[in-house]
Design an enzyme around this catalytic site. Structure first.
Site, mmCIF file in Angstrom:
data_model
loop_
_atom_site.group_PDB
_atom_site.id
_atom_site.type_symbol
_atom_site.label_atom_id
_atom_site.label_comp_id
_atom_site.label_asym_id
_atom_site.label_seq_id
_atom_site.Cartn_x
_atom_site.Cartn_y
_atom_site.Cartn_z
ATOM 1 N N CYS A 103 0.800 -0.729 0.206
ATOM 2 C CA CYS A 103 -0.102 0.331 0.222
ATOM 3 C C CYS A 103 0.390 0.638 -0.049
ATOM 4 O O CYS A 103 2.342 0.934 0.113
ATOM 5 C CB CYS A 103 -0.734 -0.325 1.174
ATOM 6 S SG CYS A 103 -1.503 -1.548 1.594
ATOM 7 N N ARG A 161 5.007 0.938 -6.731
ATOM 8 C CA ARG A 161 5.025 -0.641 -5.194
ATOM 9 C C ARG A 161 4.573 -1.750 -5.250
ATOM 10 O O ARG A 161 4.451 -2.668 -4.702
ATOM 11 C CB ARG A 161 4.602 0.455 -3.410
ATOM 12 C CG ARG A 161 5.389 1.689 -3.570
ATOM 13 C CD ARG A 161 4.168 2.444 -2.359
ATOM 14 N NE ARG A 161 4.728 1.927 -1.475
ATOM 15 C CZ ARG A 161 5.410 2.157 0.253
ATOM 16 N NH1 ARG A 161 6.772 2.546 -0.146
ATOM 17 N NH2 ARG A 161 4.927 1.444 1.486
ATOM 18 N N TRP A 200 -2.829 -2.958 -1.842
ATOM 19 C CA TRP A 200 -2.496 -4.150 -2.275
ATOM 20 C C TRP A 200 -3.021 -4.727 -0.867
ATOM 21 O O TRP A 200 -2.805 -5.255 0.087
ATOM 22 C CB TRP A 200 -1.025 -3.859 -1.591
ATOM 23 C CG TRP A 200 0.072 -5.244 -2.659
ATOM 24 C CD1 TRP A 200 0.280 -5.809 -3.674
ATOM 25 C CD2 TRP A 200 -0.456 -6.385 -1.635
ATOM 26 N NE1 TRP A 200 0.261 -7.048 -4.299
ATOM 27 C CE2 TRP A 200 0.990 -7.354 -2.466
ATOM 28 C CE3 TRP A 200 0.048 -7.254 -0.506
ATOM 29 C CZ2 TRP A 200 1.445 -8.602 -2.326
ATOM 30 C CZ3 TRP A 200 0.983 -7.839 0.609
ATOM 31 C CH2 TRP A 200 1.138 -8.488 -0.245
ATOM 32 N N ASN A 260 -1.230 0.777 5.916
ATOM 33 C CA ASN A 260 -0.421 0.280 5.279
ATOM 34 C C ASN A 260 -0.044 -0.867 5.813
ATOM 35 O O ASN A 260 0.836 -0.423 6.941
ATOM 36 C CB ASN A 260 0.509 0.984 4.613
ATOM 37 C CG ASN A 260 2.037 -0.113 4.327
ATOM 38 O OD1 ASN A 260 1.513 -0.731 3.429
ATOM 39 N ND2 ASN A 260 2.835 0.302 3.624
ATOM 40 N N GLY A 261 0.834 -2.300 5.723
ATOM 41 C CA GLY A 261 0.121 -3.469 6.996
ATOM 42 C C GLY A 261 -0.775 -4.073 7.380
ATOM 43 O O GLY A 261 -1.810 -4.621 6.542
ATOM 44 N N GLU A 275 17.440 -16.319 -10.134
ATOM 45 C CA GLU A 275 16.792 -15.171 -11.068
ATOM 46 C C GLU A 275 15.901 -15.029 -12.140
ATOM 47 O O GLU A 275 15.086 -14.514 -12.636
ATOM 48 C CB GLU A 275 18.310 -14.310 -10.415
ATOM 49 C CG GLU A 275 17.545 -13.223 -11.289
ATOM 50 C CD GLU A 275 16.522 -12.232 -10.616
ATOM 51 O OE1 GLU A 275 16.839 -12.823 -9.439
ATOM 52 O OE2 GLU A 275 17.127 -10.579 -10.890
ATOM 53 N N LYS A 302 12.459 -13.526 -12.287
ATOM 54 C CA LYS A 302 12.351 -12.812 -13.702
ATOM 55 C C LYS A 302 11.342 -13.372 -14.242
ATOM 56 O O LYS A 302 10.369 -12.328 -14.331
ATOM 57 C CB LYS A 302 13.419 -12.716 -14.355
ATOM 58 C CG LYS A 302 13.518 -11.079 -14.242
ATOM 59 C CD LYS A 302 13.895 -10.194 -13.238
ATOM 60 C CE LYS A 302 14.079 -10.028 -11.808
ATOM 61 N NZ LYS A 302 14.227 -9.423 -11.059
ATOM 62 N N GLU A 322 7.369 -13.850 -12.458
ATOM 63 C CA GLU A 322 7.048 -12.807 -11.946
ATOM 64 C C GLU A 322 6.492 -11.789 -12.683
ATOM 65 O O GLU A 322 5.492 -11.169 -12.480
ATOM 66 C CB GLU A 322 7.609 -12.015 -10.565
ATOM 67 C CG GLU A 322 8.697 -11.116 -11.007
ATOM 68 C CD GLU A 322 8.975 -10.561 -10.062
ATOM 69 O OE1 GLU A 322 9.172 -10.064 -9.154
ATOM 70 O OE2 GLU A 322 11.216 -10.588 -10.442
ATOM 71 N N HIS A 345 18.213 -35.643 -10.549
ATOM 72 C CA HIS A 345 18.019 -36.035 -9.026
ATOM 73 C C HIS A 345 16.829 -35.538 -9.201
ATOM 74 O O HIS A 345 15.727 -35.309 -7.875
ATOM 75 C CB HIS A 345 18.571 -35.307 -7.956
ATOM 76 C CG HIS A 345 20.115 -35.781 -7.528
ATOM 77 N ND1 HIS A 345 20.487 -37.567 -7.031
ATOM 78 C CD2 HIS A 345 21.066 -34.928 -8.030
ATOM 79 C CE1 HIS A 345 22.342 -36.919 -7.780
ATOM 80 N NE2 HIS A 345 22.275 -35.864 -7.959
ATOM 81 N N LYS A 370 6.029 -3.774 -5.091
ATOM 82 C CA LYS A 370 7.459 -3.581 -4.528
ATOM 83 C C LYS A 370 8.556 -3.077 -3.618
ATOM 84 O O LYS A 370 9.616 -3.963 -3.458
ATOM 85 C CB LYS A 370 8.415 -1.992 -5.635
ATOM 86 C CG LYS A 370 9.167 -1.224 -5.937
ATOM 87 C CD LYS A 370 9.761 -2.336 -6.802
ATOM 88 C CE LYS A 370 11.677 -1.836 -6.527
ATOM 89 N NZ LYS A 370 11.915 -2.851 -8.187
#
Ligand code: M6R
Length: 608
Positions: free
Chosen positions: A2, A27, A74, A98-99, A480, A484, A487, A503, A603
């Site tokens: 948020c 964000r 968010w 926010n939170g 990574e 990437k 997402e 394996h 973000k």
């Protein structure tokens, strides 16, 4: 996560609040809202989805008023819709948050039993109800705010406005950041200094347990018992940066192409290019005397730390314990004050990373922060700050922050090696020379591989699953690459250490799952090629990311071979990051996803 903004101004605020929210879009959010007070009446507009939906509402029905608060949400508790969007109103009290209010269900039960009627599914609404209750009981606004703060538990940044006080905004912080901006005859607050940069660069950061009472004339900060506390203001660098896309289609693309220039700027902070040495380490951490290093971070920052582990162990012979922060914080890892701890975070606000930092601090370790936002909480709570100097990273997918984190870690590892006598002066000179030539090689790679990757991305976008493989420092790069791709394109992707293929994951290999093999011609090359053979023998399609020597050495058929220049091992992870980023970017663009703000992602992750 948020985003929050508030203004007690001299002129209309709604437009400025939405502008500030736009600067917080990076964000991540799924609904937005704004509230103002005008003519003794508090009113709001809220909309699901992107900010233009809110703007359409404001165009149709403007909100006058010189005081207001605004929010991008968010979703955590309750679906993203208009009813759950903030601000929440209860009896003349407006709240944005926010939170997470961790004890919200217990508080909600209490309030329900007293007759409160809830409109939303959010945890935030209990805050508005609690405040309304305390006001009804006769407490004044400040006392009601403090009483509420003494009841709620969790991690939050809270901002409150009262209909019958059109000159004051109150705010509190316990976890997620809040910045107060000092203007000329008006005051601002926001989740970060970037949001406030068009208005002011004089910023006061609240710390956990602060409650701010803000009027147009200034701010008073007290603790939750009402005792005044002093917080110094500082001049923020945020306003020095233009946060726009330039000629690029997306911030992510801009940030990928900025890397050569930015990394050279970052390196100049750590490297004396004239002397070909790493600059003397005059921080609170003496790498020469450490018995070990603990590293913790989340997501992409964690993966840069994983590459850092290879470097610290190889070049400085310094054992490194590393974990994702959400595990690290609860592991009760035995630590000793002879070790130091490094926390890597672009935002410097990631809740799990901050909690891990506090654990290590309690254990008596010296703390180092590798951060992009120098004024962030993680930076402020550290003994030594190692800035990555990447400039604001707006795309949710981390790109330039990753390579700058790597550049800083490489310089620190070489410096640590010198301090510990495991890297000779000649080796230092050679490695520094390689680091110095990195920006030039990055520019060349970005120009050369882009057309091929754009074409390849069209093919890649047809698949539902992708596997990335690598060994040594290319293993975290495989992780990574997969992170990437998934997402931003939403294609399922996994990264594996190449040696682990047999394996388990080898069972998945067929023509429907491309395998992206990251293999510079280094000391692991032959072994990785053997793993490629195993893929090829099972009809797997290989996308081979290698260098000139590697391309010449391998005779295996591939779906595509991306050939990079031959580079030294110390810079290979940064150079090989580029095709990985471009592949994810172009695949996502081709698939038409929201590249800069992928669904469900934030973000700055300020909740657990
Ligand atoms: O701000 P931080 O570096 O602490 O953020 C950590 C992760 O949330 C972040 O790297 C995330 O994984 C990115 N979206 C990856 O591109």
């Amino acid at each position: 996560m948020c985003g929050i903004v508030g203004i007690v101004g001299r002129e209309a605020v709604a437009g400025r609040l939405v502008d500030a929210l736009r600067r917080l879009e990076y964000r991540g959010y799924d609904s937005a809202g704004v509230a103002t007070i005008h003519g003794g009446r508090m009113d709001r507009r809220r909309a699901e989805g992107k900010l233009f939906n809110l703007e359409k509402l404001l165009d149709a029905e403007p909100l006058p008023g010189r005081i207001g608060i605004a929010h991008t949400r968010w979703a955590t508790h309750g679906v993203p819709n208009e009813t759950n969007a903030h601000p929440h109103f209860v009896e003349g009290v407006a709240v944005v948050h926010n939170g997470i209010i961790e004890n919200f269900s217990e508080l909600k039960d209490e309030l329900l039993s007293e007759g409160a009627v809830f409109e939303s599914q959010t945890d935030t609404e209990v805050v508005a109800h609690l405040l309304a209750k305390y006001l009804r009981q006769g407490l004044d606004r400040r006392a009601a705010m403090l009483a509420m703060l003494n009841r709620v538990a969790g991690a939050y940044a809270l901002v409150v406005m009262f209909e019958n006080d059109p000159g004051t905004i109150m705010a509190a912080r316990f976890g997620p950041p809040l910045a107060i901006g000092h203007g000329q005859g008006e005051m601002f607050l926001g989740s970060d200094a970037i949001a406030l940069s068009p208005f002011t660069n004089e910023i006061t950061y609240l710390v956990d347990g602060d409650c701010a009472i803000m009027t147009a004339g200034g701010v008073e900060i007290v603790d939750y018992s009402g005792k005044p506390v002093q917080r110094r203001s500082q001049i923020s660098q945020a306003s020095a940066f233009m946060v726009d896309k330039g000629n690029h289609r997306h911030f992510m693309e801009k940030e990928i192409y900025e890397q050569p220039e930015i990394i050279s700027h970052a390196l100049s902070h750590y490297i004396d290019f004239a002397a070909n040495t790493v600059k003397a380490n005059d921080t609170a951490i003496d790498f020469g005397k450490l018995s070990g290093l603990a590293i913790s971070a989340c997501g992409t920052a964690y993966l840069s730390g994983l590459i850092g582990k290879y470097w610290f162990e190889r070049y400085a012979r310094l054992p490194v314990e590393i974990d994702v922060a959400s595990e690290f914080r609860y592991r009760e890892l035995p630590l000793s004050p002879s070790q130091a701890a490094l926390f890597i975070s672009q935002s410097g606000e990631t809740a799990d990373t901050l909690a891990s930092l506090r654990y290590c601090k309690q254990e008596g370790l010296k703390i180092g922060a590798i951060v992009n936002v120098r004024e962030s909480t993680i930076a402020r709570e550290s003994d030594a700050i190692f800035p990555i100097l990447a400039g604001p990273e707006i795309g949710v997918a981390s790109t330039k922050a990753f390579t700058c984190q790597l550049a800083v870690l490489a310089a620190l590892a070489v410096g640590a090696g010198r301090a510990r006598g495991t890297v000779s002066a000649e080796q230092e000179t050679a490695m520094v020379r390689h680091l110095a030539e990195m920006p030039r090689i990055m520019s060349r790679v970005l120009n050369e591989v882009q057309p091929q990757i754009e074409t390849l991305s069209r093919d890649l976008s047809r698949f539902k699953d992708v596997l990335y493989l690598g060994r040594g420092t290319s293993y975290p790069l495989a992780l990574e690459g997969a992170l990437k791709l998934k997402e931003i394109s939403y294609i399922h992707a996994e990264g594996y250490a190449a040696g682990e293929l047999k394996h388990g994951p080898i069972a998945l290999i067929d023509e429907n799952m491309p395998v992206i093999v990251i293999a510079p011609h280094d000391r692991f090359f032959e072994k990785t090629v053997s793993n490629m053979q195993e893929v090829a023998a099972r009809g797997g399609r290989i996308i081979f990311i290698t260098d000139e020597k590697g391309a010449a050495a391998s005779k295996l058929p591939t779906m595509a071979t991306i050939t990079l220049p031959n580079v030294d091992e110390i810079i290979a992870p940064m150079i090989f990051s580029l095709p990985i980023q471009l592949l994810a970017y172009h695949t996502a663009v081709f698939m038409g996803t929201d590249v800069d703000q992928p669904r469900n992602l934030a973000k700055s992750v300020t909740v657990e």
